[in-house]
Design a protein around this motif. Structure first.
Motif, mmCIF file in Angstrom:
data_model
loop_
_atom_site.group_PDB
_atom_site.id
_atom_site.type_symbol
_atom_site.label_atom_id
_atom_site.label_comp_id
_atom_site.label_asym_id
_atom_site.label_seq_id
_atom_site.Cartn_x
_atom_site.Cartn_y
_atom_site.Cartn_z
ATOM 1 N N LYS A 51 1.020 -0.893 -0.132
ATOM 2 C CA LYS A 51 -0.224 -0.449 0.204
ATOM 3 C C LYS A 51 1.178 0.891 -0.057
ATOM 4 N N ILE A 52 0.311 2.052 -1.003
ATOM 5 C CA ILE A 52 1.542 3.160 -1.231
ATOM 6 C C ILE A 52 0.288 4.186 -1.723
ATOM 7 N N ILE A 85 0.914 16.225 -11.813
ATOM 8 C CA ILE A 85 1.568 15.738 -10.514
ATOM 9 C C ILE A 85 1.337 13.921 -9.842
ATOM 10 N N ALA A 86 0.707 14.401 -9.999
ATOM 11 C CA ALA A 86 0.290 13.393 -9.011
ATOM 12 C C ALA A 86 -0.330 11.733 -9.515
ATOM 13 N N LYS A 87 -1.036 12.315 -11.069
ATOM 14 C CA LYS A 87 -1.301 10.203 -11.509
ATOM 15 C C LYS A 87 0.209 10.147 -12.790
ATOM 16 N N ARG A 88 0.527 11.656 -12.567
ATOM 17 C CA ARG A 88 2.080 10.709 -13.250
ATOM 18 C C ARG A 88 3.104 9.896 -12.295
ATOM 19 N N ILE A 89 2.415 10.602 -10.840
ATOM 20 C CA ILE A 89 3.498 10.015 -10.317
ATOM 21 C C ILE A 89 2.837 8.237 -9.897
ATOM 22 N N MET A 106 3.912 5.989 -12.767
ATOM 23 C CA MET A 106 4.978 5.272 -12.551
ATOM 24 C C MET A 106 5.107 4.370 -11.663
ATOM 25 N N THR A 107 5.008 4.340 -10.376
ATOM 26 C CA THR A 107 4.690 3.547 -9.285
ATOM 27 C C THR A 107 3.824 2.239 -10.245
ATOM 28 N N ARG A 108 3.073 2.263 -11.043
ATOM 29 C CA ARG A 108 2.022 0.888 -11.575
ATOM 30 C C ARG A 108 3.500 0.587 -11.937
ATOM 31 N N ASP A 109 3.940 1.564 -12.714
ATOM 32 C CA ASP A 109 4.706 0.848 -13.892
ATOM 33 C C ASP A 109 5.902 0.071 -13.589
ATOM 34 N N LEU A 162 12.460 8.253 -10.505
ATOM 35 C CA LEU A 162 11.899 7.281 -9.676
ATOM 36 C C LEU A 162 12.050 6.117 -9.169
ATOM 37 N N SER A 163 12.293 5.179 -10.388
ATOM 38 C CA SER A 163 12.603 4.042 -10.391
ATOM 39 C C SER A 163 14.035 3.366 -8.917
ATOM 40 N N GLN A 164 15.097 4.665 -9.292
ATOM 41 C CA GLN A 164 15.661 4.215 -8.837
ATOM 42 C C GLN A 164 15.540 4.478 -7.065
ATOM 43 N N ALA A 165 14.953 5.499 -6.966
ATOM 44 C CA ALA A 165 14.487 5.306 -5.260
ATOM 45 C C ALA A 165 13.515 4.677 -4.671
#
Length: 231
Positions: free
Chosen positions: A2-3, A12-16, A19-22, A107-110
């Motif tokens: 759960k994130i 920006i929220a939708k973009r995050i 990317m999170t789901r990807d 973001l993937s690095q994080a």
């Protein structure tokens, strides 16, 4: 998993979120909050694993969330244009600080730091926060001798003899702690400056004698690496 994403700009929220789901998978549960108030409410109501936090929420300071919940078991990644606040954020124990504008790779690095075992924080923290009643107490890293796993919690054993209970697991803290800390056993992380002598006991067991006279167990799988480090 759960994130929670706390971001006041819907685009920006939708973009995050995308990317999170990807990065993770379609099964991850993502919660969205567009204000400080909504974010605080969701953290109170939900057990989350990861917080993605903006620091400027319609003029309100996202650090209020960080300060209020820094002792919680979840990890935090800051996503913000306020890069001058990065040092302060790391001092309070965030896993990463992703500056805006950002791309999928950064973001993937994080996210990789979040998913990988072992030390992953890119900058040493200065404190661990423990909750004492309704207040947050900051424990200086330099005062911690060793950390003992206690189920989903951990015990911080301090130089003055006190023991403070922390909500983060041993695995979660290992990601945040500086290089001066070493995982010596499945249940122990040692401040390496406290190590005195590696002891070989009967039955093939190993222990670490600390400078204060305490003895901690050493895992068999860790023995060779720890022995080499002591040379």
């Amino acid at each position: 998993m759960k994130i929670l994403i706390i971001e006041d700009e819907a685009r920006i929220a939708k973009r995050i979120e995308r990317m999170t789901r990807d990065f993770f998978d379609k099964q991850v549960q993502i919660l969205l909050a567009d204000s400080l108030e909504n974010g605080l409410l969701l953290i109170d109501q939900q057990e989350i694993d990861l917080l993605l936090l903006d620091l400027n929420l319609n003029g309100e300071d996202g650090f209020e969330i960080l300060q209020a919940f820094v002792s919680k078991s979840f990890q935090t990644i800051i996503i913000s244009a306020y890069t001058d606040k990065a040092i302060t954020a790391f001092a309070y124990g965030v896993l990463d600080f992703v500056p805006k504008p950002f791309d999928q790779n950064r973001l993937s690095q994080a996210f990789t730091r979040f998913t990988m075992p072992g030390k992953q924080s890119i900058q040493d923290i200065q404190y661990l926060a423990v909750k004492k009643g309704k207040t947050i107490k900051l424990i200086p890293i330099k005062d911690i001798l060793y950390i003992k796993g206690a189920g989903i919690y951990t015990e911080l054993h301090l130089s003055d003899g006190r023991i403070e209970l922390h909500d983060k697991s041993l695995e979660a803290l290992e990601k945040l702690l500086p290089q001066t800390f070493e995982r010596i056993h499945k249940s122990y992380i040692l401040g390496w400056n406290e190590a005195n002598k590696l002891i070989v006991e009967a039955g093939g067991k190993y222990s670490m004698l600390l400078k204060n006279g305490e003895m901690l167990p050493v895992g068999r799988s860790r023995y060779k690496e720890i022995k080499q480090k002591l040379i």
